[in-house]
Design a protein around this motif. Structure first.
Motif, short mmCIF file in Angstrom:
data_model
loop_
_atom_site.label_atom_id
_atom_site.label_comp_id
_atom_site.label_asym_id
_atom_site.label_seq_id
_atom_site.Cartn_x
_atom_site.Cartn_y
_atom_site.Cartn_z
N VAL A 193 18.72 -48.48 -7.89
CA VAL A 193 17.16 -48.23 -7.48
C VAL A 193 16.88 -49.18 -6.42
N THR A 194 17.36 -50.17 -6.37
CA THR A 194 17.12 -51.16 -5.44
C THR A 194 17.89 -51.15 -4.06
N ASP A 205 26.85 -47.54 -18.49
CA ASP A 205 25.71 -46.61 -18.47
C ASP A 205 26.46 -45.52 -19.28
N ILE A 206 25.65 -44.91 -20.30
CA ILE A 206 25.95 -43.80 -20.92
C ILE A 206 24.89 -42.75 -20.73
N ALA A 207 25.19 -41.86 -20.22
CA ALA A 207 24.09 -40.61 -19.94
C ALA A 207 24.06 -39.38 -20.99
N ASN A 208 23.14 -39.16 -21.39
CA ASN A 208 22.90 -37.87 -22.26
C ASN A 208 21.35 -37.35 -22.13
N GLU A 209 20.93 -36.37 -22.82
CA GLU A 209 19.61 -35.96 -23.02
C GLU A 209 18.55 -36.87 -23.70
N GLY A 271 16.54 -42.82 -23.28
CA GLY A 271 15.11 -42.37 -22.54
C GLY A 271 15.51 -42.90 -21.10
N SER A 272 14.43 -43.25 -20.48
CA SER A 272 14.60 -43.42 -18.90
C SER A 272 13.47 -44.47 -18.71
N THR A 273 13.29 -45.31 -19.67
CA THR A 273 12.26 -46.40 -19.29
C THR A 273 12.62 -47.42 -18.20
N SER A 276 15.02 -47.07 -13.89
CA SER A 276 16.10 -46.08 -14.21
C SER A 276 15.98 -45.06 -13.57
N THR A 277 17.06 -44.20 -13.16
CA THR A 277 16.95 -43.25 -12.39
C THR A 277 17.03 -41.59 -13.21
N GLY A 278 17.21 -41.82 -14.55
CA GLY A 278 17.44 -40.54 -15.42
C GLY A 278 17.80 -41.10 -16.79
#
Length: 306
Positions: A193-194, A205-209, A271-273, A276-278
């Motif tokens: 982000v920065t 980081d673990i990404a999912n829906e 979520g993406s609070t 966060s980019t996703g």
């Protein structure tokens, strides 16, 4: 020549013997008659002794055969128990190895038996194979009993130790906090982000829906459950012994400070609070006052330390 018939009946038996004796034997001098009577009595005694001897011998042989069968059964049982104690010992060795404990000494389990044996006992054992065999069975049984007692004591001690370890392991993180694709690893990186270069990424980081469930990775007490400008909806759990886990960017929180949670309990949703980019989960593990790589606290598959 005239004969005198004499019937001899065995006591407590239907058998009898009939003798035809010359009549003149009973007409002679008293000494002759006495001799005849004594001879007749000796004949009766011989027949009786032979009959009793045969009956007693037959009974002794049957008793000895029965005793032999009993001893063979006892020997088989002792062999089975000896083999079982060997299986127990191998299981005990495996448990010791699993928990990195000092393996038990096999020689120590082969306890000998013995002690003072009086001359009378030695004489009986030496003159009677049955008593010698019974004495050996008794010694073998005592030896196996000692082995089984030591196995039982060892398993009781192991059970207590494992129970204590499981109680401690409940509070050690050991599972993945959610399902998904592991993205940014632990260590320095460019902040997404920065754009800051070399900034320490203190977790993974673990990404999912969005709305993917997030689990507590060990038992513990919720320290924080709040909104953080960087981590968004954020949860921190204390697991004792200086171990804490932190979960960020959640869509929704399901716990509150002071709440006791257990491993696999859902504490929120992905979520993406925050910054966060996703949709993903930021997961950290702290030991004392420093973050450590969380991957070291995630067992493969669905395994956990308990």
């Amino acid at each position: 020549m005239k004969f005198v018939k004499a019937n001899i009946h065995y006591q407590n038996s239907s058998k009898s013997v009939t003798l035809n004796l010359p009549e003149f034997l009973f007409r002679g001098h008293w000494a002759v008659r006495a001799f005849v009577v004594v001879g007749f009595l000796l004949l009766v005694v011989q027949f009786s002794a032979t009959f009793v001897h045969d009956a007693v011998l037959k009974h002794v042989i049957k008793s000895r055969q029965y005793l032999d069968r009993q001893m063979v059964q006892i020997e088989g049982t002792l062999d089975y128990l000896d083999g079982t104690s060997g299986v127990f010992f191998k299981d005990e060795q495996r448990v010791h190895s699993k928990f990195a404990l000092t393996p038990p000494d096999a020689q120590a389990r082969e306890l000998g038996t013995g002690g003072f044996i009086g001359p009378e006992s030695l004489l009986v054992r030496g003159t009677s194979p049955v008593f010698e065999r019974m004495a050996l069975l008794r010694e073998n049984a005592a030896r196996i009993q000692n082995k089984l007692d030591m196995n039982n004591a060892a398993f009781s001690s192991l059970s207590e130790y494992v129970g204590q370890q499981q109680s401690r392991w409940r509070y050690i993180p050991s599972i993945a906090p959610t399902r998904g694709r592991f993205g940014s690893p632990f260590g320095p990186r460019v902040h997404p982000v920065t754009g800051e270069v070399g900034r320490m990424h203190q977790g993974v980081d673990i990404a999912n829906e969005r709305w993917t469930p997030i689990f507590a990775t060990a038992d513990g007490v919720v320290e924080n459950a709040m909104y953080n400008p960087s981590f968004g909806n954020f949860v921190a759990i204390s697991h004792g012994n200086g171990i804490r886990t932190r979960y960020g960017h959640m869509q929704m929180l399901l716990v509150k400070p002071g709440q006791l949670v257990h491993r696999y309990e859902i504490i929120g949703y992905m979520g993406s609070t925050g910054m966060s980019t996703g949709s993903h989960l930021h997961y950290e593990v702290w030991v004392g006052d420093r973050p450590v790589n969380p991957v070291a606290y995630i067992l493969p598959g669905d395994y956990s330390v308990d």
